[in-house]
Write an enzyme that holds these catalytic residues in place. Structure first.
Site, PDB file in Angstrom:
ATOM      1  N   GLY A 153       0.992  -1.260  -0.188  1.00 27.79           N
ATOM      2  CA  GLY A 153       0.175  -0.126   0.017  1.00 27.79           C
ATOM      3  C   GLY A 153       0.996   1.354   0.067  1.00 27.79           C
ATOM      4  O   GLY A 153       1.880   1.422  -0.172  1.00 27.79           O
ATOM      5  N   ASP A 182      -4.306 -12.461   3.600  1.00 25.10           N
ATOM      6  CA  ASP A 182      -5.364 -11.671   4.497  1.00 25.10           C
ATOM      7  C   ASP A 182      -5.091 -11.674   5.804  1.00 25.10           C
ATOM      8  O   ASP A 182      -5.303 -13.112   6.213  1.00 25.10           O
ATOM      9  CB  ASP A 182      -6.747 -12.143   3.772  1.00 25.10           C
ATOM     10  CG  ASP A 182      -7.610 -10.859   4.219  1.00 25.10           C
ATOM     11  OD1 ASP A 182      -7.615 -10.469   5.460  1.00 25.10           O
ATOM     12  OD2 ASP A 182      -8.527 -10.748   3.478  1.00 25.10           O
ATOM     13  N   SER A 198      -4.161   7.146  13.634  1.00 25.33           N
ATOM     14  CA  SER A 198      -4.755   8.362  12.902  1.00 25.33           C
ATOM     15  C   SER A 198      -4.826   9.423  13.793  1.00 25.33           C
ATOM     16  O   SER A 198      -5.295   9.213  14.924  1.00 25.33           O
ATOM     17  CB  SER A 198      -5.754   8.090  12.120  1.00 25.33           C
ATOM     18  OG  SER A 198      -6.331   9.227  11.760  1.00 25.33           O
ATOM     19  N   TYR A 222     -14.691   3.654  10.082  1.00 26.91           N
ATOM     20  CA  TYR A 222     -13.282   3.723  10.109  1.00 26.91           C
ATOM     21  C   TYR A 222     -12.580   4.173  11.212  1.00 26.91           C
ATOM     22  O   TYR A 222     -11.772   3.615  11.858  1.00 26.91           O
ATOM     23  CB  TYR A 222     -13.061   4.235   8.799  1.00 26.91           C
ATOM     24  CG  TYR A 222     -11.526   4.741   8.827  1.00 26.91           C
ATOM     25  CD1 TYR A 222     -10.792   3.715   8.436  1.00 26.91           C
ATOM     26  CD2 TYR A 222     -11.123   6.016   8.970  1.00 26.91           C
ATOM     27  CE1 TYR A 222      -9.090   4.236   8.682  1.00 26.91           C
ATOM     28  CE2 TYR A 222      -9.682   6.199   9.073  1.00 26.91           C
ATOM     29  CZ  TYR A 222      -8.898   5.338   8.789  1.00 26.91           C
ATOM     30  OH  TYR A 222      -7.408   5.743   8.928  1.00 26.91           O
ATOM     31  N   LYS A 244      -9.862   2.589  14.529  1.00 34.83           N
ATOM     32  CA  LYS A 244      -8.501   2.902  14.881  1.00 34.83           C
ATOM     33  C   LYS A 244      -8.493   2.961  16.481  1.00 34.83           C
ATOM     34  O   LYS A 244      -7.455   2.606  17.227  1.00 34.83           O
ATOM     35  CB  LYS A 244      -8.208   4.236  14.283  1.00 34.83           C
ATOM     36  CG  LYS A 244      -7.828   4.348  12.791  1.00 34.83           C
ATOM     37  CD  LYS A 244      -6.715   3.437  12.525  1.00 34.83           C
ATOM     38  CE  LYS A 244      -6.391   3.064  11.085  1.00 34.83           C
ATOM     39  NZ  LYS A 244      -5.368   1.995  10.550  1.00 34.83           N
ATOM     40  N   ASN A 255      -1.906  14.048   7.972  1.00 30.55           N
ATOM     41  CA  ASN A 255      -2.262  13.707   6.515  1.00 30.55           C
ATOM     42  C   ASN A 255      -1.126  13.415   5.529  1.00 30.55           C
ATOM     43  O   ASN A 255      -0.385  14.327   5.270  1.00 30.55           O
ATOM     44  CB  ASN A 255      -3.229  14.773   6.061  1.00 30.55           C
ATOM     45  CG  ASN A 255      -4.316  14.941   6.556  1.00 30.55           C
ATOM     46  OD1 ASN A 255      -4.684  15.093   7.712  1.00 30.55           O
ATOM     47  ND2 ASN A 255      -5.630  15.052   5.795  1.00 30.55           N
ATOM     48  N   SER A 315     -13.337  19.897  -6.180  1.00 26.87           N
ATOM     49  CA  SER A 315     -14.439  20.745  -5.300  1.00 26.87           C
ATOM     50  C   SER A 315     -13.653  20.981  -3.962  1.00 26.87           C
ATOM     51  O   SER A 315     -12.991  19.955  -3.253  1.00 26.87           O
ATOM     52  CB  SER A 315     -15.442  19.859  -5.140  1.00 26.87           C
ATOM     53  OG  SER A 315     -16.248  19.582  -6.034  1.00 26.87           O
TER      54      SER A 315
HETATM   55  C1  WQD Z   1      -8.157  16.971   3.217  1.00 28.39           C
HETATM   56  C2  WQD Z   1      -8.988  18.191   3.350  1.00 28.39           C
HETATM   57  C3  WQD Z   1     -11.414  18.111   2.600  1.00 28.39           C
HETATM   58  C4  WQD Z   1     -11.105  16.389  -1.153  1.00 28.39           C
HETATM   59  C5  WQD Z   1      -8.892  11.194   6.027  1.00 28.39           C
HETATM   60  C6  WQD Z   1      -9.336  10.433   6.935  1.00 28.39           C
HETATM   61  C7  WQD Z   1      -8.354  10.427   7.833  1.00 28.39           C
HETATM   62  C8  WQD Z   1      -6.952   9.672   6.956  1.00 28.39           C
HETATM   63  C9  WQD Z   1      -6.815  10.585   5.813  1.00 28.39           C
HETATM   64  C10 WQD Z   1      -6.709   7.714   6.014  1.00 28.39           C
HETATM   65  C11 WQD Z   1     -10.330  18.212   3.915  1.00 28.39           C
HETATM   66  C12 WQD Z   1     -10.645  18.749   1.736  1.00 28.39           C
HETATM   67  C13 WQD Z   1     -10.494  16.722  -0.062  1.00 28.39           C
HETATM   68  C14 WQD Z   1     -11.477  17.088  -2.256  1.00 28.39           C
HETATM   69  C15 WQD Z   1     -11.501  18.738  -0.682  1.00 28.39           C
HETATM   70  N1  WQD Z   1      -6.913   8.336   7.049  1.00 28.39           N
HETATM   71  N2  WQD Z   1     -10.925  18.085   0.510  1.00 28.39           N
HETATM   72  N3  WQD Z   1     -11.897  18.355  -1.818  1.00 28.39           N
HETATM   73  O1  WQD Z   1     -10.370  13.948   5.618  1.00 28.39           O
HETATM   74  O2  WQD Z   1      -8.337  15.178   6.538  1.00 28.39           O
HETATM   75  O3  WQD Z   1      -8.590  12.604   6.387  1.00 28.39           O
HETATM   76  O4  WQD Z   1      -7.758  10.885   5.199  1.00 28.39           O
HETATM   77  O5  WQD Z   1      -6.563   6.888   5.684  1.00 28.39           O
HETATM   78  O6  WQD Z   1      -8.511   9.327   8.795  1.00 28.39           O
HETATM   79  O7  WQD Z   1     -10.686  11.072   7.450  1.00 28.39           O
HETATM   80  O8  WQD Z   1      -8.291  13.991   4.308  1.00 28.39           O
HETATM   81  O9  WQD Z   1      -7.414  14.238   1.973  1.00 28.39           O
HETATM   82  O10 WQD Z   1     -10.001  13.558   2.379  1.00 28.39           O
HETATM   83  O11 WQD Z   1      -9.077  15.672   3.175  1.00 28.39           O
HETATM   84  O12 WQD Z   1     -11.756  20.132  -0.516  1.00 28.39           O
HETATM   85  O13 WQD Z   1     -11.841  16.752  -3.264  1.00 28.39           O
HETATM   86  O14 WQD Z   1      -9.304  18.499   1.892  1.00 28.39           O
HETATM   87  O15 WQD Z   1     -12.515  18.767   3.060  1.00 28.39           O
HETATM   88  O16 WQD Z   1     -10.635  19.407   4.581  1.00 28.39           O
HETATM   89  P1  WQD Z   1      -9.085  14.063   5.809  1.00 28.39           P
HETATM   90  P2  WQD Z   1      -8.683  14.275   3.058  1.00 28.39           P
END
Ligand code: WQD
Length: 346
Positions: free
Chosen positions: A12, A60, A127, A154, A158, A184, A221
């Site tokens: 991954g 798995d 996380s 999810y 964790k 992130n 978006s």
């Molecule tokens: C980041 C920011 C969105 C997409 C999630 C899980 C977390 C972790 C990582 C994973 C946010 C904004 C996003 C888009 C946007 N675990 N955004 N347009 O939500 O912080 O974390 O992923 O495996 O547990 O919750 O990450 O990258 O989805 O979003 O504006 O098309 O980008 O609103 O503010 P997030 P993200």
């Protein structure tokens, strides 16, 4: 003799980068992955970078007999880094039982096998999602901030996994663990030989950005510009995946050398700096020279307004820090996307 480490989810995104760093630090890596969200040719990418082909078994982790077989076949595993898990927040709301089953049973199976095979150290992919939206006085958030009710199944897995690991280590089992709470993770290896490859339409921001820049998606978006932040968009702590990978090497060394002060230690792994979604888009445009087609839309359900980490503990105790800039991370993500195009992947 090289120390042998089992990396679950090693094909991954974070697992592959961590395998590279482990090999380069002199460890022998055994990967197990069920390939549910990755591809076996990632092993070729890892070998191309390090010159060493990691052992790979398509297994798995919920399949106990198959998992036991891995420990029997590859003797002398000293530590486990457990990445293998389902991770799509939205999907977890639709299929909660799949998420609870996969993410907890995998962890339990691995922990059960550890005493039997004399495996001493367990590093867990946790996380910052466990903090939910920290109260304003708790930002940047430290490891001592309260864990909040999870926003999704999810996120709850964790929290539950953290508790399972902690209870097991505190039961007197001969196991030590480090829980790494990632913020992130973004970017790709500088070689562009491995990177993030989401299935279908990406949920996460960076792959959506690079796919939009490539013309695969029409328009990004931005989910909301009416949050209580300086520019109204959400704030996150974006950490370069290679920096994050190195935190695992530091954590594994700490456990295997017996330097941990508690049976279970928790570290935030981030940059310590909050960056807004709009700032990130601007930085991407600046460092790649590509203009991004984006529009502001409504908020995404369940999004946290702002979170970034206090990483003093990882810096001072683990002796690790994030060194790469946001520009480096975003440039590497773009280089990876371009490489995928050259390879005809997407
Ligand atoms: C980041 C920011 C969105 C997409 C999630 C899980 C977390 C972790 C990582 C994973 C946010 C904004 C996003 C888009 C946007 N675990 N955004 N347009 O939500 O912080 O974390 O992923 O495996 O547990 O919750 O990450 O990258 O989805 O979003 O504006 O098309 O980008 O609103 O503010 P997030 P993200």
């Amino acid at each position: 003799m090289k120390k042998r480490i089992l990396v679950t989810g090693g094909t991954g995104f974070i697992g592959s980068h961590t395998t590279v760093e482990l090999q380069q630090a002199g460890y022998d890596v055994v990967i197990v992955d069920n390939l549910s969200n990755s591809n076996a040719d990632v092993v070729d990418g890892i070998e191309a970078i390090t010159g060493i082909r990691p052992i790979f078994e398509k297994v798995d982790c919920t399949d106990m007999p198959a998992l036991r077989g891995v420990f029997e076949k590859y003797e002398g595993i000293q530590g486990i880094i457990h990445f293998a898990a389902s991770k799509a927040v939205g999907e977890s709301v639709q299929k909660p039982l799949d998420y609870y089953f996969n993410n907890t049973v995998s962890t339990i199976n691995l922990l059960r096998l550890m005493p039997e095979f004399g495996v001493k150290g367990f590093i867990f992919s946790s996380s910052c999602t466990v903090y939910g939206q920290p109260d304003p006085e708790n930002l940047p958030v430290t490891e001592n901030a309260p864990r909040k009710k999870a926003e999704s199944p999810y996120g709850n897995t964790k929290k539950i996994d953290e508790d399972i690991i902690t209870d097991f280590c505190n039961s007197g089992a001969p196991v030590n663990a480090i829980l790494l709470r990632y913020f992130n993770p973004i970017g790709a290896h500088p070689s562009a030989l491995i990177g993030e490859l989401p299935n279908g339409v990406p949920n996460n921001l960076i792959p959506y950005i690079t796919q939009t820049a490539m013309g695969i998606r029409e328009c990004l978006s931005v989910f909301g510009n009416d949050y209580d932040t300086p520019d109204g968009s959400c704030i996150r702590d974006f950490i370069y995946v290679v920096d994050l990978a190195k935190a695992h090497v530091a954590a594994m060394e700490r456990i295997l050398e017996g330097k941990n002060e508690e049976r279970v230690e928790v570290f935030n792994v981030g940059t310590g700096k909050g960056v807004s979604v709009l700032e990130l888009i601007n930085t991407f445009e600046k460092c790649t020279g590509v203009k991004l087609n984006y529009k502001i839309t409504g908020r995404r359900m369940g999004d946290i307004e702002k979170v970034w980490g206090n990483v003093d503990k990882a810096n001072n105790v683990l002796g690790w820090r994030a060194v790469h800039s946001l520009e480096d991370s975003l440039s590497s993500a773009w280089k990876w996307q371009q490489r995928l195009r050259e390879r005809g992947v997407m």
